[in-house]
Design a protein around this motif. Structure first.
Motif, PDB file in Angstrom:
ATOM      1  N   THR A  92       0.804  -1.233   0.000  1.00  0.00           N
ATOM      2  CA  THR A  92       0.000   0.000   0.000  1.00  0.00           C
ATOM      3  C   THR A  92       0.832   1.276   0.000  1.00  0.00           C
ATOM      4  OG1 THR A  92      -0.109  -0.046   2.428  1.00  0.00           O
ATOM      5  CG2 THR A  92      -1.894  -1.136   1.220  1.00  0.00           C
ATOM      6  N   LYS A  93       2.118   1.173  -0.110  1.00  0.00           N
ATOM      7  CA  LYS A  93       2.929   2.398  -0.061  1.00  0.00           C
ATOM      8  C   LYS A  93       4.295   2.183  -0.696  1.00  0.00           C
ATOM      9  CE  LYS A  93       2.983   2.820   4.394  1.00  0.00           C
ATOM     10  NZ  LYS A  93       3.301   3.273   5.765  1.00  0.00           N
ATOM     11  N   ILE A  94       4.934   3.300  -1.014  1.00  0.00           N
ATOM     12  CA  ILE A  94       6.339   3.317  -1.441  1.00  0.00           C
ATOM     13  C   ILE A  94       7.097   4.176  -0.448  1.00  0.00           C
ATOM     14  CG2 ILE A  94       7.980   4.059  -3.207  1.00  0.00           C
ATOM     15  CD1 ILE A  94       5.909   3.480  -5.309  1.00  0.00           C
ATOM     16  N   THR A  95       8.187   3.664   0.079  1.00  0.00           N
ATOM     17  CA  THR A  95       8.978   4.385   1.081  1.00  0.00           C
ATOM     18  C   THR A  95      10.392   4.620   0.569  1.00  0.00           C
ATOM     19  OG1 THR A  95       9.697   2.349   2.172  1.00  0.00           O
ATOM     20  CG2 THR A  95       7.641   3.351   2.951  1.00  0.00           C
ATOM     21  N   MET A  96      11.073   5.581   1.226  1.00  0.00           N
ATOM     22  CA  MET A  96      12.462   5.900   0.895  1.00  0.00           C
ATOM     23  C   MET A  96      13.248   6.019   2.191  1.00  0.00           C
ATOM     24  SD  MET A  96      14.009   9.184  -1.222  1.00  0.00           S
ATOM     25  CE  MET A  96      13.543  10.356   0.074  1.00  0.00           C
ATOM     26  N   MET A  97      14.499   5.580   2.173  1.00  0.00           N
ATOM     27  CA  MET A  97      15.352   5.655   3.357  1.00  0.00           C
ATOM     28  C   MET A  97      16.813   5.623   2.919  1.00  0.00           C
ATOM     29  SD  MET A  97      14.852   1.735   4.679  1.00  0.00           S
ATOM     30  CE  MET A  97      13.149   1.693   4.111  1.00  0.00           C
ATOM     31  N   ASN A  98      17.693   5.933   3.845  1.00  0.00           N
ATOM     32  CA  ASN A  98      19.126   5.789   3.601  1.00  0.00           C
ATOM     33  C   ASN A  98      19.493   4.305   3.612  1.00  0.00           C
ATOM     34  OD1 ASN A  98      19.529   8.579   3.474  1.00  0.00           O
ATOM     35  ND2 ASN A  98      19.822   8.719   5.694  1.00  0.00           N
ATOM     36  N   TYR A  99      20.722   4.008   3.186  1.00  0.00           N
ATOM     37  CA  TYR A  99      21.162   2.619   3.152  1.00  0.00           C
ATOM     38  C   TYR A  99      21.058   1.960   4.525  1.00  0.00           C
ATOM     39  CZ  TYR A  99      23.118   2.859  -1.585  1.00  0.00           C
ATOM     40  OH  TYR A  99      23.268   2.961  -2.940  1.00  0.00           O
ATOM     41  N   ASP A 100      21.296   2.744   5.580  1.00  0.00           N
ATOM     42  CA  ASP A 100      21.269   2.175   6.933  1.00  0.00           C
ATOM     43  C   ASP A 100      19.879   2.203   7.557  1.00  0.00           C
ATOM     44  OD1 ASP A 100      20.932   4.840   7.365  1.00  0.00           O
ATOM     45  OD2 ASP A 100      22.690   5.099   8.661  1.00  0.00           O
ATOM     46  N   GLY A 101      18.870   2.623   6.802  1.00  0.00           N
ATOM     47  CA  GLY A 101      17.505   2.638   7.316  1.00  0.00           C
ATOM     48  C   GLY A 101      17.082   3.948   7.946  1.00  0.00           C
ATOM     49  N   SER A 102      17.977   4.916   8.049  1.00  0.00           N
ATOM     50  CA  SER A 102      17.637   6.201   8.653  1.00  0.00           C
ATOM     51  C   SER A 102      16.890   7.084   7.654  1.00  0.00           C
ATOM     52  CB  SER A 102      18.898   6.907   9.144  1.00  0.00           C
ATOM     53  OG  SER A 102      19.794   7.153   8.066  1.00  0.00           O
ATOM     54  N   ASP A 103      16.317   8.172   8.153  1.00  0.00           N
ATOM     55  CA  ASP A 103      15.544   9.122   7.329  1.00  0.00           C
ATOM     56  C   ASP A 103      14.448   8.402   6.556  1.00  0.00           C
ATOM     57  OD1 ASP A 103      17.090  11.203   8.208  1.00  0.00           O
ATOM     58  OD2 ASP A 103      18.441  11.155   6.498  1.00  0.00           O
ATOM     59  N   TYR A 104      13.713   7.589   7.270  1.00  0.00           N
ATOM     60  CA  TYR A 104      12.644   6.781   6.656  1.00  0.00           C
ATOM     61  C   TYR A 104      11.434   7.670   6.396  1.00  0.00           C
ATOM     62  CZ  TYR A 104       9.435   2.813   6.154  1.00  0.00           C
ATOM     63  OH  TYR A 104       8.517   1.895   5.689  1.00  0.00           O
ATOM     64  N   VAL A 105      10.994   7.750   5.122  1.00  0.00           N
ATOM     65  CA  VAL A 105       9.829   8.558   4.781  1.00  0.00           C
ATOM     66  C   VAL A 105       8.952   7.779   3.808  1.00  0.00           C
ATOM     67  CG1 VAL A 105      10.988  10.776   5.104  1.00  0.00           C
ATOM     68  CG2 VAL A 105      11.030   9.672   2.860  1.00  0.00           C
ATOM     69  N   THR A 106       7.660   8.136   3.797  1.00  0.00           N
ATOM     70  CA  THR A 106       6.704   7.540   2.859  1.00  0.00           C
ATOM     71  C   THR A 106       6.505   8.483   1.690  1.00  0.00           C
ATOM     72  OG1 THR A 106       5.557   6.338   4.621  1.00  0.00           O
ATOM     73  CG2 THR A 106       4.355   6.702   2.561  1.00  0.00           C
ATOM     74  N   LEU A 107       6.699   7.983   0.476  1.00  0.00           N
ATOM     75  CA  LEU A 107       6.564   8.799  -0.719  1.00  0.00           C
ATOM     76  C   LEU A 107       5.173   8.702  -1.345  1.00  0.00           C
ATOM     77  CD1 LEU A 107       9.972   8.021  -2.502  1.00  0.00           C
ATOM     78  CD2 LEU A 107       9.408   9.967  -1.038  1.00  0.00           C
ATOM     79  N   LEU A 108       4.559   7.513  -1.292  1.00  0.00           N
ATOM     80  CA  LEU A 108       3.285   7.309  -1.970  1.00  0.00           C
ATOM     81  C   LEU A 108       2.420   6.354  -1.145  1.00  0.00           C
ATOM     82  CD1 LEU A 108       1.797   8.013  -4.643  1.00  0.00           C
ATOM     83  CD2 LEU A 108       2.727   5.898  -5.588  1.00  0.00           C
ATOM     84  N   ASN A 109       1.179   6.741  -0.943  1.00  0.00           N
ATOM     85  CA  ASN A 109       0.241   5.948  -0.154  1.00  0.00           C
ATOM     86  C   ASN A 109      -0.983   5.595  -0.979  1.00  0.00           C
ATOM     87  OD1 ASN A 109       0.685   5.058   2.525  1.00  0.00           O
ATOM     88  ND2 ASN A 109       0.806   7.180   3.226  1.00  0.00           N
TER      89      ASN A 109
END
Length: 330
Positions: A34-51
């Motif tokens: 139900t979504k597309i997310t983006m994050m750094n390689y280490d999992g930090s700065d996790y955000v949702t781009l599309l819901n």
């Protein structure tokens, strides 16, 4: 791969249906139901781009050059993209179940489900659809990926090698694909592709220096900070110095004239003094003093009486014999 360290990124206890990578900015894109997310390689700065409320599958690819994430949502038959700079979503197709999408040289290649070995080709994302057939015996889904090894001449990059590299450090070559400078920018330039000069008012490495005030508000040279139109402070200094020089010249000329006038007046005064003195003693310029008549023996008392004046000695003759008159006979 260098350290063999395993990093677990957040998955929200849901199946990951697709993954894409931004190698330049070291970002991961994960597609869930139900979504597309983006994050750094280490999992930090996790955000949702599309819901979305519900879904089934996402297929994704990331275009580093265009900063655009392409996706195929099979649950709502959507083929679209997300601009990561403007966060604007564009829908290209909404009529076919696609399992994958790949962008190459401005063309979308999408793998439809159940079309017996075909790949849809959409020029410009929303142009007329055509097909590429692989094997008509294949039934099911096809994932399409189009790629090639780039070999642009030095100084050029892009899919068609039509884009010129920016000002990379020490003249080094940029990346063939997206044009970024691996060693950073040369002095006076910034940006991923080093095509942006330092903002007005700054110059030098990473634009860390402030420019002098240039004439007319013109920008200084981004590398060395020189004012191509002239430095305002120096111009003002030169103008002020010119005024000082002209002032000094004027003062010197004025003082010279004063000295000449004073010399002339002094000469005239001196002449007047000399003339007045000569008038007082009765001697004019060029006159010869009268000789002094006196008895050299100093015995002038017998026959001569001397009368002395300030400048002349007049001798009075005594016992002067009367003239002798002779009668002349013919």
């Amino acid at each position: 791969m260098d350290t063999k360290i395993l990093t677990k990124v957040p998955t929200e206890n849901s199946l990951v249906w697709g993954i894409a990578i931004d190698t330049r900015n070291k970002k991961l894109f994960l597609a869930f139901a139900t979504k597309i997310t983006m994050m750094n390689y280490d999992g930090s700065d996790y955000v949702t781009l599309l819901n979305k409320k519900n879904g089934n599958h996402f297929g994704m690819m990331f275009d580093m050059e265009g900063h655009r994430l392409y996706y195929a949502d099979s649950s709502v038959l959507t083929l679209g993209s997300l601009d990561l700079e403007t966060n604007v979503t564009t829908v290209y197709r909404n009529d076919t179940l696609y399992l994958s999408v790949h962008e190459f040289e401005g063309v979308l290649y999408a793998g439809p489900f159940g079309d017996r070995g075909t790949v849809d080709v959409l020029p410009g994302g929303c142009g007329p659809r055509s097909y590429v057939y692989f094997n008509t015996s294949i039934h099911g889904g096809i994932r399409a990926t189009v790629f090639r090894i780039y070999g642009c001449p030095s100084g050029w990059y892009g899919r068609l090698c039509t884009r010129e590299c920016g000002k990379c450090f020490n003249g080094s070559a940029c990346d063939n694909i997206d044009g970024h400078c691996a060693d950073g920018c040369d002095t006076g330039w910034i940006g991923d592709t080093c095509t942006t000069a330092c903002p007005n008012g700054t110059y030098g490495e990473r634009c860390g220096n402030l420019c002098d005030q240039c004439v007319g508000g013109a920008p200084c040279h981004p590398a060395n900070g020189t004012c191509q139109a002239g430095n305002l402070v120096q111009e003002l200094y030169h103008e002020d110095w010119n005024l000082v020089v002209w002032a000094l010249v004027s003062v010197c000329v004025f003082l010279g004239l004063v000295v000449v006038v004073l010399v002339i007046l002094l000469v005239r005064c001196r002449r007047m003094v000399v003339t007045n003195k000569q008038k007082k003693i009765g001697v004019t310029a060029g006159a010869v003093r009268n000789p002094t008549y006196q008895d050299d023996t100093g015995d002038a008392g017998d026959d001569i009486t001397s009368v002395t004046h300030p400048d002349h000695v007049y001798e009075k003759m005594d016992n002067v014999q009367p003239p002798v008159y002779e009668t002349l006979h013919a």
